[in-house]
Design an enzyme around this catalytic site. Structure first.
Site, PDB file in Angstrom:
ATOM      1  N   CYS A   1       2.593  -0.472  -4.161  1.00 32.34           N
ATOM      2  CA  CYS A   1       3.647   0.161  -3.361  1.00 32.34           C
ATOM      3  C   CYS A   1       3.786   1.640  -3.698  1.00 32.34           C
ATOM      4  O   CYS A   1       4.335   2.393  -2.929  1.00 32.34           O
ATOM      5  CB  CYS A   1       5.000  -0.492  -3.617  1.00 32.34           C
ATOM      6  SG  CYS A   1       4.962  -2.247  -3.423  1.00 32.34           S
TER       7      CYS A   1
ATOM      8  N   ASN B   1       5.218  -5.052 -12.811  1.00 31.60           N
ATOM      9  CA  ASN B   1       4.130  -5.099 -11.829  1.00 31.60           C
ATOM     10  C   ASN B   1       3.005  -4.149 -12.210  1.00 31.60           C
ATOM     11  O   ASN B   1       1.905  -4.254 -11.690  1.00 31.60           O
ATOM     12  CB  ASN B   1       4.649  -4.749 -10.422  1.00 31.60           C
ATOM     13  CG  ASN B   1       5.377  -3.431 -10.379  1.00 31.60           C
ATOM     14  OD1 ASN B   1       6.315  -3.207 -11.155  1.00 31.60           O
ATOM     15  ND2 ASN B   1       4.959  -2.538  -9.524  1.00 31.60           N
TER      16      ASN B   1
HETATM   17  N1  PMP Z   1       9.588  -5.666  -7.184  1.00 26.42           N
HETATM   18  C1  PMP Z   1       8.380  -5.817  -7.762  1.00 26.42           C
HETATM   19  C2  PMP Z   1       8.289  -5.961  -9.252  1.00 26.42           C
HETATM   20  C3  PMP Z   1       7.224  -5.836  -6.977  1.00 26.42           C
HETATM   21  O1  PMP Z   1       6.021  -5.978  -7.553  1.00 26.42           O
HETATM   22  C4  PMP Z   1       7.348  -5.707  -5.565  1.00 26.42           C
HETATM   23  C5  PMP Z   1       6.116  -5.719  -4.668  1.00 26.42           C
HETATM   24  N2  PMP Z   1       5.136  -4.778  -5.032  1.00 26.42           N
HETATM   25  C6  PMP Z   1       8.630  -5.548  -5.022  1.00 26.42           C
HETATM   26  C7  PMP Z   1       9.718  -5.532  -5.857  1.00 26.42           C
HETATM   27  C8  PMP Z   1       8.837  -5.390  -3.538  1.00 26.42           C
HETATM   28  O2  PMP Z   1       8.639  -6.603  -2.889  1.00 26.42           O
HETATM   29  P1  PMP Z   1       8.532  -6.733  -1.288  1.00 26.42           P
HETATM   30  O3  PMP Z   1       7.095  -6.470  -0.966  1.00 26.42           O
HETATM   31  O4  PMP Z   1       8.930  -8.150  -1.001  1.00 26.42           O
HETATM   32  O5  PMP Z   1       9.480  -5.767  -0.690  1.00 26.42           O
END
Ligand code: PMP
Length: 377
Positions: free
Chosen positions: A318, A147
């Protein structure tokens, strides 16, 4: 407003929105009740499950469990596999916080957790994996597409290697890959694969994990026994049917979207390399692009771009508030380059003319920033 932060989330598609509205207002019944309306809703959940399983290339006996998203799915899988404190659990250094921080938590509880380095291409360092993997390793977790950098791991090759040396279960976080690359879990050979609907024009707060036939999972949430007793709690029915709709909407477009977005990414990176630096990797998803401008503070640039109507990311959405640089460091970016790096991530809603305009604006903002800071020195 032009949205270039699609790795953080995407706009929900009309088909998902329409079906969610219908299930929230008309077919609102609790799927666990015994009357016909509820049984129908329960069947609709299972039909949605089949859509997901088919789209992933799952085979008979495989399961998909709907959760509140990828964070819950990752937590569930990892904690379920942490059974014996002596067996080694391996995690890639490049993982999203919903994996990485769970690994740190287990380590602090005395579990045998080790991390595998990334190489300069942002993928798993296979020599480090070979050094750390032993016959006692019970679990290995690595992501499909980063990500933060867009680096693509060769999941099949890595999984085949792991399975040839150990009996470890393999978990792959596929959040940034599913509906963007062709994903076939059977072909990849993984035991678990995590996805999240809001990354592919589905609703937020729903996602889940694939689990291969015959593998036991310990539920994270215990209660009324919903979701095959693997995830208790009244199902998020609008979310689940909305997710399946987004998959139906996206599946026929995966290949053409990839080609279009590759053109946007190539154009962007070539142009940016004239006044900054676009991270280039051997195997990279065109959906995610790291751009770095030396001498610029990314956060300031991000707000300058925002003022001009362009929304971009600053590392992982995040984790951007507590930005650590383990992933960008690994691909060889210096502290200064990391400080000046933004993430431009595309969806099929973006166009080449948006990218062309963005390049003009971005180059103007970088010049303005540097002129100002040079003037202040
Ligand atoms: N794993 C990856 C690689 C992500 O990019 C994300 C979201 N940023 C997540 C997990 C978490 O996903 P969620 O928003 O559904 O909790």
């Amino acid at each position: 407003m032009i949205f270039f932060d699609n790795a953080s989330t995407t706009k929900i598609c009309d088909d998902s929105l329409a079906i969610m509205n219908y299930y929230a207002s008309e077919k609102f019944f609790n799927p666990s009740a015994l009357y016909k309306e509820s049984l129908n809703v329960n069947n609709d959940i299972n039909a949605a499950r089949d859509v997901v399983l088919n789209a992933m290339g799952a085979v008979r006996g495989d399961k998909f469990v709907f959760t509140s998203g990828a964070t819950e799915a990752n937590n569930t899988i990892i904690r379920s596999c942490a059974r014996n404190k002596n067996s080694k659990m391996l995690f890639s250094m490049g993982e999203h916080p919903s994996v990485y921080n769970v690994a740190l938590d287990l380590q602090s509880q005395g579990y045998n957790v080790e991390f595998i380095n990334l190489n300069r291409q942002g993928t798993l360092d296979l020599r480090d994996l070979e050094r750390k993997l032993d016959s006692d390793t019970c679990f290995v977790s690595f992501m499909h597409v980063s990500n933060e950098t867009g680096a693509i791991n060769d999941v099949k090759k890595i999984t085949t290697f792991i399975k040839s040396k150990s009996r470890a279960l393999v978990h792959c976080d596929g959040v940034q890959a599913f509906m963007k690359l062709n994903v076939n879990v059977t072909n990849l050979g993984v035991d678990f694969y995590t996805i999240s609907a809001h990354k592919f024009h589905g609703p937020k707060g729903v996602g889940g994990y694939f689990v291969k036939n015959g593998i036991n999972v310990k539920p994270f949430l215990i209660g009324g026994g919903q979701e095959q007793n693997l995830r208790s709690g009244t199902e998020n029915v609008p979310g689940i049917v909305g997710m399946a709709k987004a998959i139906e909407y996206m599946t026929p477009k995966i290949k053409s979207n990839y080609e279009n977005i590759r053109q946007l990414s190539d154009y962007l990176c070539n142009a940016v390399n004239k006044f900054g630096y676009a991270l280039s990797l051997d195997q990279k998803s065109p959906y995610i692009n790291v751009l770095s401008f030396e001498g610029v503070r990314a956060e300031t640039l991000l707000h300058m771009l925002e003022d001009k109507g362009y929304l971009v990311g600053n590392g992982s959405a995040c984790s951007s508030k507590h930005r650590d640089n383990r992933v960008l460091n690994a691909v060889g970016l210096s502290g200064i380059e990391i400080e000046g790096s933004i993430r431009v991530s595309f969806s099929d809603c973006n166009t080449l003319s948006e990218v062309k305009e963005f390049i003009e604006i971005c180059s103007g903002c970088v010049k303005e920033y540097l002129n100002k800071t040079n003037g202040e020195k």
